[in-house]
Design a protein around this motif. Structure first.
Motif, PDB file in Angstrom:
ATOM      1  N   VAL A  46       0.870  -1.175   0.000  1.00 29.44           N
ATOM      2  CA  VAL A  46       0.000   0.000   0.000  1.00 29.44           C
ATOM      3  C   VAL A  46       0.904   1.221   0.000  1.00 29.44           C
ATOM      4  CG1 VAL A  46      -1.817   1.225   1.235  1.00 29.44           C
ATOM      5  CG2 VAL A  46      -1.727  -1.272   1.349  1.00 29.44           C
ATOM      6  N   ILE A  47       0.700   2.126  -0.956  1.00 32.26           N
ATOM      7  CA  ILE A  47       1.448   3.380  -1.018  1.00 32.26           C
ATOM      8  C   ILE A  47       0.481   4.485  -0.630  1.00 32.26           C
ATOM      9  CG2 ILE A  47       2.794   4.956  -2.445  1.00 32.26           C
ATOM     10  CD1 ILE A  47       3.435   2.543  -4.261  1.00 32.26           C
ATOM     11  N   MET A  48       0.829   5.241   0.419  1.00 35.59           N
ATOM     12  CA  MET A  48      -0.085   6.226   0.982  1.00 35.59           C
ATOM     13  C   MET A  48       0.490   7.632   0.989  1.00 35.59           C
ATOM     14  SD  MET A  48      -1.512   4.393   4.339  1.00 35.59           S
ATOM     15  CE  MET A  48      -2.577   3.009   4.255  1.00 35.59           C
ATOM     16  N   ASP A  49      -0.314   8.550   0.531  1.00 33.31           N
ATOM     17  CA  ASP A  49       0.008   9.970   0.654  1.00 33.31           C
ATOM     18  C   ASP A  49      -0.076  10.329   2.134  1.00 33.31           C
ATOM     19  OD1 ASP A  49       0.417  12.664   0.206  1.00 33.31           O
ATOM     20  OD2 ASP A  49      -1.458  12.969  -0.886  1.00 33.31           O
ATOM     21  N   LEU A  50       0.883  11.083   2.611  1.00 34.06           N
ATOM     22  CA  LEU A  50       0.930  11.443   4.018  1.00 34.06           C
ATOM     23  C   LEU A  50      -0.200  12.376   4.416  1.00 34.06           C
ATOM     24  CD1 LEU A  50       2.455  11.250   6.701  1.00 34.06           C
ATOM     25  CD2 LEU A  50       3.882  13.148   5.917  1.00 34.06           C
ATOM     26  N   SER A  78       5.136  11.615   0.102  1.00 28.24           N
ATOM     27  CA  SER A  78       4.744  12.996   0.348  1.00 28.24           C
ATOM     28  C   SER A  78       5.709  13.952  -0.331  1.00 28.24           C
ATOM     29  CB  SER A  78       4.729  13.284   1.857  1.00 28.24           C
ATOM     30  OG  SER A  78       4.379  14.633   2.102  1.00 28.24           O
ATOM     31  N   GLY A  79       5.205  15.130  -0.584  1.00 26.21           N
ATOM     32  CA  GLY A  79       6.045  16.219  -1.069  1.00 26.21           C
ATOM     33  C   GLY A  79       6.663  16.991   0.080  1.00 26.21           C
ATOM     34  N   TYR A  80       6.267  16.659   1.305  1.00 23.84           N
ATOM     35  CA  TYR A  80       6.782  17.326   2.499  1.00 23.84           C
ATOM     36  C   TYR A  80       7.902  16.475   3.094  1.00 23.84           C
ATOM     37  CZ  TYR A  80       2.405  19.866   1.995  1.00 23.84           C
ATOM     38  OH  TYR A  80       1.365  20.604   1.501  1.00 23.84           O
ATOM     39  N   ALA A  81       9.081  16.575   2.509  1.00 28.41           N
ATOM     40  CA  ALA A  81      10.204  15.725   2.915  1.00 28.41           C
ATOM     41  C   ALA A  81      10.659  15.981   4.335  1.00 28.41           C
ATOM     42  CB  ALA A  81      11.370  15.924   1.950  1.00 28.41           C
ATOM     43  N   ASP A  82      10.334  17.148   4.905  1.00 26.77           N
ATOM     44  CA  ASP A  82      10.779  17.467   6.255  1.00 26.77           C
ATOM     45  C   ASP A  82       9.825  16.970   7.336  1.00 26.77           C
ATOM     46  OD1 ASP A  82       8.793  19.260   5.541  1.00 26.77           O
ATOM     47  OD2 ASP A  82       9.751  20.991   6.474  1.00 26.77           O
ATOM     48  N   PHE A  89       9.983   6.916   9.037  1.00 22.27           N
ATOM     49  CA  PHE A  89       8.817   6.195   8.530  1.00 22.27           C
ATOM     50  C   PHE A  89       8.518   4.910   9.289  1.00 22.27           C
ATOM     51  CE2 PHE A  89      12.412   4.923   5.907  1.00 22.27           C
ATOM     52  CZ  PHE A  89      12.308   3.550   5.882  1.00 22.27           C
ATOM     53  N   SER A  90       9.545   4.173   9.685  1.00 19.67           N
ATOM     54  CA  SER A  90       9.297   2.890  10.360  1.00 19.67           C
ATOM     55  C   SER A  90       8.663   3.089  11.735  1.00 19.67           C
ATOM     56  CB  SER A  90      10.576   2.064  10.469  1.00 19.67           C
ATOM     57  OG  SER A  90      11.551   2.737  11.229  1.00 19.67           O
ATOM     58  N   GLU A  91       8.955   4.193  12.388  1.00 20.13           N
ATOM     59  CA  GLU A  91       8.351   4.491  13.684  1.00 20.13           C
ATOM     60  C   GLU A  91       6.853   4.765  13.562  1.00 20.13           C
ATOM     61  OE1 GLU A  91      10.454   7.656  15.628  1.00 20.13           O
ATOM     62  OE2 GLU A  91      12.390   6.645  15.371  1.00 20.13           O
ATOM     63  N   HIS A  92       6.417   5.079  12.354  1.00 24.33           N
ATOM     64  CA  HIS A  92       5.008   5.381  12.109  1.00 24.33           C
ATOM     65  C   HIS A  92       4.275   4.225  11.442  1.00 24.33           C
ATOM     66  CE1 HIS A  92       5.469   9.570  13.352  1.00 24.33           C
ATOM     67  NE2 HIS A  92       6.668   9.478  12.812  1.00 24.33           N
ATOM     68  N   PRO A  99       9.637  10.096  -1.601  1.00 22.64           N
ATOM     69  CA  PRO A  99       9.237  11.494  -1.717  1.00 22.64           C
ATOM     70  C   PRO A  99       8.619  11.770  -3.086  1.00 22.64           C
ATOM     71  CG  PRO A  99      11.629  11.283  -1.806  1.00 22.64           C
ATOM     72  CD  PRO A  99      11.075   9.915  -1.582  1.00 22.64           C
ATOM     73  N   LYS A 100       7.710  12.730  -3.112  1.00 28.53           N
ATOM     74  CA  LYS A 100       7.107  13.150  -4.378  1.00 28.53           C
ATOM     75  C   LYS A 100       7.900  14.332  -4.912  1.00 28.53           C
ATOM     76  CE  LYS A 100       2.307  12.343  -3.095  1.00 28.53           C
ATOM     77  NZ  LYS A 100       1.056  13.060  -2.935  1.00 28.53           N
ATOM     78  N   PRO A 101       7.978  14.453  -6.189  1.00 24.97           N
ATOM     79  CA  PRO A 101       7.506  13.493  -7.192  1.00 24.97           C
ATOM     80  C   PRO A 101       8.505  12.341  -7.332  1.00 24.97           C
ATOM     81  CG  PRO A 101       8.499  15.362  -8.287  1.00 24.97           C
ATOM     82  CD  PRO A 101       8.554  15.644  -6.809  1.00 24.97           C
ATOM     83  N   PHE A 102       7.986  11.167  -7.632  1.00 23.46           N
ATOM     84  CA  PHE A 102       8.882  10.032  -7.840  1.00 23.46           C
ATOM     85  C   PHE A 102       8.789   9.598  -9.293  1.00 23.46           C
ATOM     86  CE2 PHE A 102       5.013   8.500  -5.720  1.00 23.46           C
ATOM     87  CZ  PHE A 102       4.503   7.594  -6.641  1.00 23.46           C
ATOM     88  N   SER A 103       9.919   9.148  -9.803  1.00 18.58           N
ATOM     89  CA  SER A 103      10.009   8.736 -11.194  1.00 18.58           C
ATOM     90  C   SER A 103       9.593   7.276 -11.352  1.00 18.58           C
ATOM     91  CB  SER A 103      11.452   8.910 -11.692  1.00 18.58           C
ATOM     92  OG  SER A 103      12.299   7.968 -11.052  1.00 18.58           O
TER      93      SER A 103
END
Length: 117
Positions: A46-50, A78-82, A89-92, A99-103
């Motif tokens: 599953v790929i999820m937008d933050l 997400s586009g919000y890399a900070d 990510f693993s803690e969540h 990160p967006k945009p991804f190729s």
């Protein structure tokens, strides 16, 4: 899962080109519904937008999916890399991050790393 239709469409086309049968959702609630409708056949990934303005974002959705399936494989995007969810990510509850945009190449490599060849 992404609130932007264009991103869902492009991502779907890319995943289909890689041989996957993707499902799309506009927010976390819809993603959870799709996961439940899979009737015990969990999605490979599953790929999820933050963040989803006005809807359930990835952080809340992964918490609920983990209750349904502790083995769920999910990537945060997400586009919000900070955002701390991207850095830690693993803690969540996520097993990967993109990160967006991804190729197309980024997506392909991510899928190979998480799912294998």
């Amino acid at each position: 899962m992404d609130d932007e239709e264009l991103i869902r469409n492009v991502s779907t086309a890319r995943r289909q080109k890689l041989g996957y049968g993707p499902h799309t959702a506009k927010d976390g609630a819809e993603a959870i519904t799709l996961y439940l409708e899979a009737n015990g056949q969990p999605f490979d990934l599953v790929i999820m937008d933050l963040t989803v303005p006005g809807g359930m974002g990835g952080k809340e959705a992964i918490a609920r999916l983990r209750q349904l399936d502790p083995q769920v494989k999910a990537v945060v995007s997400s586009g919000y890399a900070d955002d701390p969810s991207m850095a830690n990510f693993s803690e969540h509850g996520f097993c990967g991050v993109t990160p967006k945009p991804f190729s197309f190449r980024d997506l392909s490599e991510l899928l190979q790393i998480i799912l294998g060849s």
